[in-house]
Design a protein around this motif. Structure first.
Motif, PDB file in Angstrom:
ATOM      1  N   ASN A  26     -11.697  -6.344  -6.525  1.00  0.00           N
ATOM      2  CA  ASN A  26     -12.348  -5.189  -7.412  1.00  0.00           C
ATOM      3  C   ASN A  26     -11.574  -3.985  -7.040  1.00  0.00           C
ATOM      4  O   ASN A  26     -11.623  -2.977  -7.976  1.00  0.00           O
ATOM      5  N   ALA A  27     -10.941  -3.633  -5.873  1.00  0.00           N
ATOM      6  CA  ALA A  27     -10.629  -2.322  -5.545  1.00  0.00           C
ATOM      7  C   ALA A  27      -9.385  -2.151  -6.122  1.00  0.00           C
ATOM      8  O   ALA A  27      -8.833  -1.115  -6.745  1.00  0.00           O
ATOM      9  N   TRP A  28      -8.425  -3.357  -6.349  1.00  0.00           N
ATOM     10  CA  TRP A  28      -7.166  -3.068  -7.060  1.00  0.00           C
ATOM     11  C   TRP A  28      -7.152  -3.715  -8.508  1.00  0.00           C
ATOM     12  O   TRP A  28      -6.073  -3.695  -9.077  1.00  0.00           O
ATOM     13  N   ALA A  51      -8.498  -2.976   0.754  1.00  0.00           N
ATOM     14  CA  ALA A  51      -9.565  -2.962  -0.167  1.00  0.00           C
ATOM     15  C   ALA A  51      -9.795  -1.470  -0.169  1.00  0.00           C
ATOM     16  O   ALA A  51     -10.550  -1.082  -1.090  1.00  0.00           O
ATOM     17  N   LEU A  52      -9.614  -0.604   0.846  1.00  0.00           N
ATOM     18  CA  LEU A  52     -10.144   0.896   1.030  1.00  0.00           C
ATOM     19  C   LEU A  52      -8.848   1.691   0.446  1.00  0.00           C
ATOM     20  O   LEU A  52      -9.112   3.041   0.735  1.00  0.00           O
ATOM     21  N   THR A  85      -9.339  -8.092   4.135  1.00  0.00           N
ATOM     22  CA  THR A  85      -9.042  -6.891   3.532  1.00  0.00           C
ATOM     23  C   THR A  85      -9.798  -5.618   3.569  1.00  0.00           C
ATOM     24  O   THR A  85      -9.215  -4.547   3.382  1.00  0.00           O
ATOM     25  N   ASP A  86     -10.950  -6.027   4.351  1.00  0.00           N
ATOM     26  CA  ASP A  86     -11.854  -4.942   4.824  1.00  0.00           C
ATOM     27  C   ASP A  86     -12.148  -4.997   6.409  1.00  0.00           C
ATOM     28  O   ASP A  86     -12.860  -5.993   6.472  1.00  0.00           O
ATOM     29  N   CYS A 118       0.765  -1.469  -0.079  1.00  0.00           N
ATOM     30  CA  CYS A 118       0.065   0.062   0.079  1.00  0.00           C
ATOM     31  C   CYS A 118       0.898   1.293  -0.013  1.00  0.00           C
ATOM     32  O   CYS A 118       1.948   1.286   0.583  1.00  0.00           O
ATOM     33  N   ARG A 153     -13.415  -8.205  -2.858  1.00  0.00           N
ATOM     34  CA  ARG A 153     -13.282  -6.489  -2.471  1.00  0.00           C
ATOM     35  C   ARG A 153     -11.907  -6.344  -2.829  1.00  0.00           C
ATOM     36  O   ARG A 153     -11.941  -5.357  -3.357  1.00  0.00           O
ATOM     37  N   LEU A 154     -10.919  -7.071  -2.396  1.00  0.00           N
ATOM     38  CA  LEU A 154      -9.549  -6.564  -2.741  1.00  0.00           C
ATOM     39  C   LEU A 154      -9.402  -6.742  -4.380  1.00  0.00           C
ATOM     40  O   LEU A 154      -8.604  -5.834  -5.024  1.00  0.00           O
ATOM     41  N   THR A 214      -4.767   2.416  -1.364  1.00  0.00           N
ATOM     42  CA  THR A 214      -4.404   2.314  -3.053  1.00  0.00           C
ATOM     43  C   THR A 214      -3.071   1.762  -3.028  1.00  0.00           C
ATOM     44  O   THR A 214      -2.290   1.828  -1.700  1.00  0.00           O
TER      45      THR A 214
END
Length: 262
Positions: free
Chosen positions: A228-230, A197-198, A170-171, A147, A225-226, A200
């Motif tokens: 999708n986020a990354w 996940a929240l 991840t969240d 991160c 979630r990770l 970058t």
């Protein structure tokens, strides 16, 4: 509490109680078989759990795999999982396994800081590219290390080629509503700040999330979630549950090892 059952793994795995002693036995046998190529209890800081084990292949290592153990940041240690270095060693890679202060002795943010502090010390032992991985809470830490808010020396950050979190958390916000939070002491601000996940990730690092297809829905959700986020690949390892999804690390030619080392 609201999410206790969602994050309960052993309750839904047949023979779950046999896994930890099985891991410990295999880990001890691996260390003994490796002999002098197992370098144990190397310090990276002043705390009693600020150490790492380093397992070397035959010949000059091609690179360094760092595996971070799980246990909801509250249990286990590197010596429970030494055997998971076998696949890397067979591929000609060194594998390091750092310990960290367990909750409630440290908050999750402090554990993150310990692992970040370990990386330059570990990296000084082996040249070449670095690949990060970890399981469950260790998957969280493997993701946190890439991160953007994690300050690493430039030369270390540049060597990190890939991170492959396995069944990662991840969240962290749902964990506030579990009984485990008596140990974590998470509030919303820390949960957000410690949720990959929240956040970058640093550019130039390849990310690949791995999760067992037979895991609890909450862990499948956490992995996705990770992903999708990354915007990174998520492999759902069919038939694997939370305790056996790591077994791919033991072989040199498994799909998981290919995701790690190519």
């Amino acid at each position: 509490m609201r999410y206790d059952d969602a994050f309960a793994n052993g309750k839904y795995i047949e023979g779950a109680e046999a896994y930890p002693p099985h891991w410990a036995d295999k880990a001890a046998q691996f260390r003994e078989a490796l002999g002098a190529r197992a370098r144990l209890s190397l310090p990276y800081g002043k705390g009693p759990r600020n150490w790492f084990d380093l397992f070397l292949p035959e010949g000059e290592p091609e690179g360094l795999l760092i595996f971070i153990h799980g246990g909801y940041w509250r249990a286990f240690g590197p010596r429970d999982f030494s055997h998971l270095a076998a696949g890397a060693a067979l591929r000609g890679w060194a594998c390091a396994m750092p310990a960290y202060t367990l909750a409630p002795g440290a908050r999750i943010s402090a554990i993150t800081a310990e692992i970040a502090a370990s990386l330059p010390v570990i990296a000084a032992e082996v040249a070449g590219p670095i690949v990060l991985t970890g399981h469950s809470a260790g998957g969280h830490l493997a993701a946190r290390m890439v991160c953007r808010d994690i300050a690493l020396p430039g030369e270390i950050a540049a060597r990190i080629a890939r991170s492959v979190p396995i069944s990662p958390l991840t969240d962290l916000r749902p964990l506030i509503e579990t009984a485990m939070n008596d140990d974590f002491r998470l509030d919303r601000a820390e949960a957000v700040a410690e949720s990959p996940a929240l956040l970058t990730y640093r550019s130039g690092v390849s990310i690949h999330v791995w999760v067992g297809g037979a895991e609890r829905p909450a862990f499948l959700d956490q992995a996705r979630r990770l992903g999708n986020a990354w915007a990174c690949p998520v492999t759902v390892d069919a038939g694997r549950h939370h305790f056996d999804v790591i077994e791919g690390l033991e072989g040199s030619d498994t799909a998981l090892m290919s995701a790690l080392l190519g």
